[in-house]
Design a protein around this motif. Structure first.
Motif, PDB file in Angstrom:
ATOM      1  N   GLY A  96       6.780   5.234   0.925  1.00 26.05           N
ATOM      2  CA  GLY A  96       6.842   5.184   2.398  1.00 26.05           C
ATOM      3  C   GLY A  96       8.202   4.762   2.916  1.00 26.05           C
ATOM      4  O   GLY A  96       8.349   4.490   4.106  1.00 26.05           O
ATOM      5  N   GLY A  97       9.216   4.656   2.051  1.00 26.07           N
ATOM      6  CA  GLY A  97      10.573   4.363   2.526  1.00 26.07           C
ATOM      7  C   GLY A  97      10.997   2.926   2.299  1.00 26.07           C
ATOM      8  O   GLY A  97      10.328   2.166   1.590  1.00 26.07           O
ATOM      9  N   SER A 135       3.081  10.736   0.473  1.00 24.35           N
ATOM     10  CA  SER A 135       4.212  10.775   1.414  1.00 24.35           C
ATOM     11  C   SER A 135       5.516  10.494   0.693  1.00 24.35           C
ATOM     12  O   SER A 135       5.558   9.677  -0.222  1.00 24.35           O
ATOM     13  CB  SER A 135       4.067   9.690   2.488  1.00 24.35           C
ATOM     14  N   GLY A 195      11.517   8.590   4.755  1.00 25.80           N
ATOM     15  CA  GLY A 195      12.687   7.729   4.872  1.00 25.80           C
ATOM     16  C   GLY A 195      13.368   7.554   3.525  1.00 25.80           C
ATOM     17  O   GLY A 195      13.674   8.526   2.816  1.00 25.80           O
ATOM     18  N   GLY A 196      13.583   6.287   3.151  1.00 28.30           N
ATOM     19  CA  GLY A 196      14.235   5.989   1.875  1.00 28.30           C
ATOM     20  C   GLY A 196      13.504   6.641   0.701  1.00 28.30           C
ATOM     21  O   GLY A 196      14.118   6.931  -0.333  1.00 28.30           O
ATOM     22  N   PRO A 218       0.799  -1.221   0.000  1.00 31.73           N
ATOM     23  CA  PRO A 218       0.000   0.000   0.000  1.00 31.73           C
ATOM     24  C   PRO A 218       0.842   1.287   0.000  1.00 31.73           C
ATOM     25  O   PRO A 218       0.298   2.340  -0.270  1.00 31.73           O
ATOM     26  CB  PRO A 218      -0.782  -0.102   1.316  1.00 31.73           C
ATOM     27  N   LEU A 270      12.451   4.464  14.310  1.00 27.84           N
ATOM     28  CA  LEU A 270      12.599   3.010  14.171  1.00 27.84           C
ATOM     29  C   LEU A 270      13.958   2.556  14.695  1.00 27.84           C
ATOM     30  O   LEU A 270      14.391   1.430  14.456  1.00 27.84           O
ATOM     31  CB  LEU A 270      12.469   2.604  12.697  1.00 27.84           C
ATOM     32  N   PHE A 283       4.831  -2.159  13.615  1.00 35.71           N
ATOM     33  CA  PHE A 283       3.855  -3.107  13.068  1.00 35.71           C
ATOM     34  C   PHE A 283       2.776  -3.463  14.099  1.00 35.71           C
ATOM     35  O   PHE A 283       1.624  -3.687  13.727  1.00 35.71           O
ATOM     36  CB  PHE A 283       4.556  -4.375  12.564  1.00 35.71           C
ATOM     37  N   ALA A 330      20.141   6.154   6.191  1.00 34.93           N
ATOM     38  CA  ALA A 330      21.448   5.724   5.680  1.00 34.93           C
ATOM     39  C   ALA A 330      21.422   5.444   4.185  1.00 34.93           C
ATOM     40  O   ALA A 330      22.201   4.647   3.690  1.00 34.93           O
ATOM     41  CB  ALA A 330      21.918   4.495   6.440  1.00 34.93           C
ATOM     42  N   ARG A 336      -6.362  -5.179  13.047  1.00 34.48           N
ATOM     43  CA  ARG A 336      -6.938  -6.426  12.487  1.00 34.48           C
ATOM     44  C   ARG A 336      -7.456  -7.274  13.653  1.00 34.48           C
ATOM     45  O   ARG A 336      -6.993  -8.362  13.919  1.00 34.48           O
ATOM     46  CB  ARG A 336      -5.866  -7.175  11.684  1.00 34.48           C
ATOM     47  N   ILE A 367      10.200  -2.037   5.666  1.00 33.90           N
ATOM     48  CA  ILE A 367      10.607  -2.368   7.045  1.00 33.90           C
ATOM     49  C   ILE A 367      10.517  -3.875   7.290  1.00 33.90           C
ATOM     50  O   ILE A 367      11.227  -4.421   8.122  1.00 33.90           O
ATOM     51  CB  ILE A 367       9.744  -1.582   8.058  1.00 33.90           C
ATOM     52  N   ALA A 412       6.699   0.782  -0.717  1.00 37.77           N
ATOM     53  CA  ALA A 412       7.961   0.640   0.015  1.00 37.77           C
ATOM     54  C   ALA A 412       9.021   0.083  -0.930  1.00 37.77           C
ATOM     55  O   ALA A 412       8.714  -0.650  -1.881  1.00 37.77           O
ATOM     56  CB  ALA A 412       7.767  -0.286   1.210  1.00 37.77           C
TER      57      ALA A 412
HETATM   58  C1  LIG Z   1      19.291   2.022   4.051  1.00 31.35           C
HETATM   59  C2  LIG Z   1      17.871   2.252   4.502  1.00 31.35           C
HETATM   60  C3  LIG Z   1      17.545   3.652   4.882  1.00 31.35           C
HETATM   61  C4  LIG Z   1      16.117   3.885   4.868  1.00 31.35           C
HETATM   62  C5  LIG Z   1      15.336   3.522   5.916  1.00 31.35           C
HETATM   63  C6  LIG Z   1      13.897   3.704   5.825  1.00 31.35           C
HETATM   64  O1  LIG Z   1      13.314   4.166   4.869  1.00 31.35           O
HETATM   65  S1  LIG Z   1      13.044   3.162   7.162  1.00 31.35           S
HETATM   66  C7  LIG Z   1      11.354   3.469   6.754  1.00 31.35           C
HETATM   67  C8  LIG Z   1      11.025   4.890   6.946  1.00 31.35           C
HETATM   68  N1  LIG Z   1       9.626   5.088   6.651  1.00 31.35           N
HETATM   69  C9  LIG Z   1       8.712   5.159   7.611  1.00 31.35           C
HETATM   70  O2  LIG Z   1       8.989   5.065   8.783  1.00 31.35           O
HETATM   71  C10 LIG Z   1       7.318   5.404   7.138  1.00 31.35           C
HETATM   72  C11 LIG Z   1       6.384   4.418   7.756  1.00 31.35           C
HETATM   73  N2  LIG Z   1       5.043   4.516   7.218  1.00 31.35           N
HETATM   74  C12 LIG Z   1       4.172   5.487   7.537  1.00 31.35           C
HETATM   75  O3  LIG Z   1       4.463   6.414   8.251  1.00 31.35           O
HETATM   76  C13 LIG Z   1       2.782   5.368   6.998  1.00 31.35           C
HETATM   77  O4  LIG Z   1       2.581   4.028   6.636  1.00 31.35           O
HETATM   78  C14 LIG Z   1       2.457   6.242   5.748  1.00 31.35           C
HETATM   79  C15 LIG Z   1       2.439   7.726   6.179  1.00 31.35           C
HETATM   80  C16 LIG Z   1       3.449   6.032   4.632  1.00 31.35           C
HETATM   81  C17 LIG Z   1       1.047   5.857   5.222  1.00 31.35           C
HETATM   82  O5  LIG Z   1       0.118   5.936   6.276  1.00 31.35           O
HETATM   83  P1  LIG Z   1      -1.313   5.238   6.157  1.00 31.35           P
HETATM   84  O6  LIG Z   1      -2.060   5.613   7.398  1.00 31.35           O
HETATM   85  O7  LIG Z   1      -1.883   5.532   4.839  1.00 31.35           O
HETATM   86  O8  LIG Z   1      -1.010   3.675   6.176  1.00 31.35           O
HETATM   87  P2  LIG Z   1      -0.532   2.726   7.396  1.00 31.35           P
HETATM   88  O9  LIG Z   1       0.473   3.384   8.263  1.00 31.35           O
HETATM   89  O10 LIG Z   1      -1.734   2.128   8.036  1.00 31.35           O
HETATM   90  O11 LIG Z   1       0.258   1.600   6.559  1.00 31.35           O
HETATM   91  C18 LIG Z   1      -0.420   0.770   5.614  1.00 31.35           C
HETATM   92  C19 LIG Z   1       0.294  -0.557   5.550  1.00 31.35           C
HETATM   93  O12 LIG Z   1       1.606  -0.362   5.016  1.00 31.35           O
HETATM   94  C20 LIG Z   1       2.587  -0.911   5.877  1.00 31.35           C
HETATM   95  N3  LIG Z   1       3.781  -0.051   5.804  1.00 31.35           N
HETATM   96  C21 LIG Z   1       3.839   1.292   5.927  1.00 31.35           C
HETATM   97  N4  LIG Z   1       5.096   1.726   5.727  1.00 31.35           N
HETATM   98  C22 LIG Z   1       5.842   0.617   5.466  1.00 31.35           C
HETATM   99  C23 LIG Z   1       7.202   0.421   5.171  1.00 31.35           C
HETATM  100  N5  LIG Z   1       8.062   1.454   5.095  1.00 31.35           N
HETATM  101  N6  LIG Z   1       7.628  -0.832   4.967  1.00 31.35           N
HETATM  102  C24 LIG Z   1       6.792  -1.866   5.027  1.00 31.35           C
HETATM  103  N7  LIG Z   1       5.481  -1.732   5.303  1.00 31.35           N
HETATM  104  C25 LIG Z   1       5.019  -0.506   5.518  1.00 31.35           C
HETATM  105  C26 LIG Z   1       1.942  -0.876   7.262  1.00 31.35           C
HETATM  106  O13 LIG Z   1       2.534  -1.829   8.119  1.00 31.35           O
HETATM  107  C27 LIG Z   1       0.508  -1.218   6.901  1.00 31.35           C
HETATM  108  O14 LIG Z   1       0.451  -2.622   6.697  1.00 31.35           O
HETATM  109  P3  LIG Z   1      -0.855  -3.475   7.078  1.00 31.35           P
HETATM  110  O15 LIG Z   1      -1.057  -3.214   8.550  1.00 31.35           O
HETATM  111  O16 LIG Z   1      -1.946  -2.913   6.235  1.00 31.35           O
HETATM  112  O17 LIG Z   1      -0.441  -4.867   6.760  1.00 31.35           O
END
Ligand SMILES: CCC/C=C/C(=O)SCCNC(=O)CCNC(=O)[C@H](O)C(C)(C)COP(=O)([O-])OP(=O)([O-])OC[C@H]1O[C@@H](n2cnc3c(N)ncnc32)[C@H](O)[C@@H]1OP(=O)([O-])[O-]
Length: 701
Positions: free
Chosen positions: A59-60, A96, A99-100, A20, A126, A263, A131, A270, A63, A23
């Motif tokens: 969304g990055g 959005s 992050g990445g 969704p 997190l 998570f 990085a 759910r 995770i 990512a």
């Molecule tokens: C070298 C590396 C450096 C980079 C590091 C990073 O990027 S670290 C990352 C930095 N990024 C963040 O920290 C951003 C984290 N995400 C958010 O802040 C919010 O999801 C949003 C604002 C993108 C969307 O909000 P919204 O209210 O519309 O939606 P919602 O929040 O309800 O999520 C819907 C579903 O998506 C899932 N899911 C979400 N993101 C990820 C992910 N990255 N990955 C996997 N899954 C992800 C979430 O678990 C949920 O799954 P479910 O329960 O349906 O199975």
């Protein structure tokens, strides 16, 4: 995956496709890399736009891939390849870029954002740092102070703020992809050197050293060190530093706990009940008008939370003075919240009344009157007569029997608990307590309403104290026993605060008021004054500590009366009182170390959590962890009590409980409960397998 198409003749359009949130999974990274190569090799293509499908850029990093072995191409070289491209690459940011996702956009030469988009580097939340070049590119683009602030807080910014900071080049109210394509056509052939953020000099800022020192004090040390590298080292060496720092964080317990909790907060949505109701098969009903009955502190907070969520609220209070005060207080809260958000307060969607009849047309009613069964019973009978037959009737009780209240009404299937936490307008947690007869629609409606109010709603079965307070009772009890055995309130609180709680148990009790629990214990027949001898410390055949009751008898109600477990003025009273109490009951004080404080307070709480899981009061450990982190101050970086048990090791938790139970056989709750024992016997499966292990008839235990 990433889809590649050519649009407007000469623009290569790359669309991230991973619902969704698009990512950056291994498949997406591979897809982007291939699509970029295709665009660069395509003679017809002069410029490139990168966007995400379904109105969300990215969304990055994925995770879910963290903690597993890395597969697919890494993110950093892919972003480098984009930045090094000889054709302009434009990021079209909708929804959005986090992050990445933002780091990918920073690798592009231009960034166009939709006005409703939000951008940020939330890695720190997190337990990580940005990085994929984030710590190196962002300071070069917007300067060290602003970059440090975003990176060390993880805060998201709006598109307008991003424009002001210089993160994006343009903000649009129209379709950002269309605007970006037009923009890409307009920059075709223009030189790209100064559009490559990694080649920019970090803008000079006065007094950088003191800025870094100050930021260091705010703990986010690794992030600060990485950004310092951007300010002091060439880009390539800065990237090496970023990578090395990330490696130290990646496997840390803190990062694992924070990612687990990310998570867990979503998993509680759910929900399911032992009766078979489920989130995906139960339809919530729309709630447009809600009534709140009783405008004390909780009722006022609930009124504000409902109004801020856009509902029409009917606020009912039968006492005239309280009604006038509440009206003023609610207006003040709404005004302060609007000032904080930089908006003007919503025009009145709240109507006030001193008549219960005013709730007659509400879709849903939440009572927040005095915590007394007789008062609530009467109110529920009245509500059942006054309200629409299909109205949901909810109680904000923190411990009373929801089934009993339901039995007072004509439609018990529409009765639920909605247990808010103070201050109700601010706290993220809502316990939705279903009774034996609550309908799936009623549960779904209350869960949805919680979400609309911006809360994390957790579905909990009906039992004394529900999940949160039921566990808290055991924790408080151990803290009292420790005082009896020689500990001091300061010592217990210090151990808990060093563990990460914002406040230790005694400081917290002083803040919330000792008289509240005293009143409940009196109603339960537990608090009895004047008892002496051994019977003073035993109730219902179990060890009981009357210390909290004795404090209240001395009019020490906590902060509200100027003293409780702490002396808010010089007063050696409490320590003398404890010494006399121990002497009176023949208790020999001993030295109690931090480890014992933590193990007794926390493991007994965890044990009760396992019992709650076994009783099917909640569906999984994530429910308990969400409740404890969001409602009871459990340190987020430790994931919640059940995740902590998983990290410590179930065998150790069970062994230590057994040890303390042998030392205190009169405290039955110290004995590891059946589920904990069975999990240990079956090899202590990891936390994500507990749900399956518990599940009733298919139990694997
Ligand atoms: C070298 C590396 C450096 C980079 C590091 C990073 O990027 S670290 C990352 C930095 N990024 C963040 O920290 C951003 C984290 N995400 C958010 O802040 C919010 O999801 C949003 C604002 C993108 C969307 O909000 P919204 O209210 O519309 O939606 P919602 O929040 O309800 O999520 C819907 C579903 O998506 C899932 N899911 C979400 N993101 C990820 C992910 N990255 N990955 C996997 N899954 C992800 C979430 O678990 C949920 O799954 P479910 O329960 O349906 O199975």
């Amino acid at each position: 995956m990433a889809q590649y198409t050519r649009v407007s003749g000469s623009v290569g359009l790359i669309t991230l496709q991973n619902p969704p949130v698009n990512a950056l999974s291994a498949a997406v990274r591979l897809g982007i890399g291939e699509a970029v190569q295709r665009a660069l090799g395509d003679q017809e293509v002069q410029s490139v736009v990168i966007c995400g499908q379904n109105g969300l850029f990215c969304g990055g990093a994925d995770i879910r891939e963290f903690g597993k072995e890395m597969t697919g191409p890494p993110l950093v070289p892919m972003i480098h390849a984009i930045e090094a491209a000889t054709k302009p690459v434009v990021a079209a940011i909708e929804g959005s870029a986090l992050g990445g996702g933002l780091e990918l956009a920073l690798g592009c030469h231009y960034r166009i954002s939709h006005c409703k988009a939000r951008l940020g580097l939330p890695e720190v939340t997190l337990g990580l740092l940005p990085a994929a070049g984030g710590t190196q590119r962002l300071p070069r683009l917007i300067g060290v102070p602003a970059a440090l602030n975003l990176i060390t807080t993880g805060h998201h910014v709006t598109a307008a703020e991003a424009l002001q900071l210089g993160i994006v080049d343009q903000v649009t109210e129209h379709n950002a992809v269309d605007v970006a394509v037009k923009f890409a056509l307009s920059v075709t052939g223009k030189p790209l050197h100064d559009r490559r953020v990694s080649s920019l000099e970090c803008p000079a800022a006065p007094d950088l050293d003191s800025l870094f020192e100050e930021a260091m004090l705010k703990v986010r040390v690794a992030c600060v060190q990485a950004v310092r590298a951007a300010a002091t080292l060439p880009y390539a060496r800065g990237m090496e530093r970023e990578k090395a720092l990330m490696a130290t964080l990646f496997g840390s317990g803190q990062a694992r706990a924070l990612q687990y909790f990310f998570f867990a907060q979503r998993a509680v949505g759910r929900w399911s009940t032992p009766g078979g109701a489920r989130w995906d098969t139960s339809q919530p009903r729309p709630v447009r008008t809600a009534a709140v009955i009783g405008l004390g502190t909780m009722g006022r907070g609930i009124t504000v939370a409902l109004a801020q969520a856009g509902l029409s609220v009917v606020a009912v209070e039968t006492q005239a003075k309280q009604l006038t005060e509440a009206r003023k207080a609610v207006a003040g809260m709404l005004k302060r919240a609007a000032v904080r958000r930089g908006t003007t307060p919503e025009p009145g969607s709240i109507t006030y009344s001193d008549q219960l009849q005013a709730a007659a047309r509400a879709d849903l009613v939440i009572e927040a009157v005095f915590e007394d069964m007789e008062v609530k019973e009467t109110l529920f009978r009245q509500l059942s007569a006054v309200c629409r037959p299909d109205a949901l009737l909810c109680t904000n009780t923190s411990s009373l029997d929801v089934d009993h209240l339901a039995s007072q009404t004509r439609h018990p299937h529409l009765v639920l608990g909605m247990h808010f936490f103070a201050p109700a307008q601010a706290m993220k947690l809502l316990e939705v307590v279903y009774g034996a007869r609550s309908s799936p629609t009623a549960v779904a409606t209350a869960m949805q309403l919680g979400k609309t109010m911006g809360k994390v709603s957790v579905a909990v079965g009906n039992c004394r104290g529900f999940a949160g307070n039921r566990m808290l009772k055991r924790y408080l009890e151990q803290a009292f026993f420790l005082l009896e055995e020689g500990a001091t309130p300061e010592g217990v609180d210090r151990a808990l605060e060093e563990f990460g709680f914002a406040m230790g148990v005694f400081r917290m009790s002083d803040l919330s008021g000792l008289d509240v629990g005293w009143r409940v214990r009196k109603a339960e027949g537990l608090a009895q004054s004047g008892l002496t001898g051994p019977s003073a410390r035993v109730r219902q055949g179990r060890r009981y500590s009357p210390l909290g009751d004795l404090l209240c008898e001395h009019q020490r109600f906590g902060q509200k009366s100027g003293r409780g477990w702490y002396q808010y003025e010089p007063d050696p009273w409490l320590h003398r009182f404890l010494e006399e109490y121990r002497a009176r009951h023949g208790l020999l004080p001993r030295r109690i170390d931090q480890q014992e404080v933590l193990e007794r307070c926390l493991f007994v709480l965890i044990n009760e959590g396992f019992q709650i899981l076994e009783d099917r009061i909640v569906a999984g450990p994530e429910d308990i962890d969400a409740i404890y982190v969001l409602g009871y101050g459990w340190p987020r970086h430790r994931g919640g009590p059940m995740f902590y048990a998983h990290m410590v090791g179930l065998e150790r938790v069970a062994q230590r409980l057994e040890h303390y139970h042998q030392a205190h056989p009169e405290v039955p709750y110290l004995q590891p409960c059946g589920l904990l024992r069975r999990l240990v016997a079956s090899g202590s499966p990891p936390i994500h397998r507990w749900r399956r292990a518990i599940a009733g008839p298919h139990s694997q235990l």
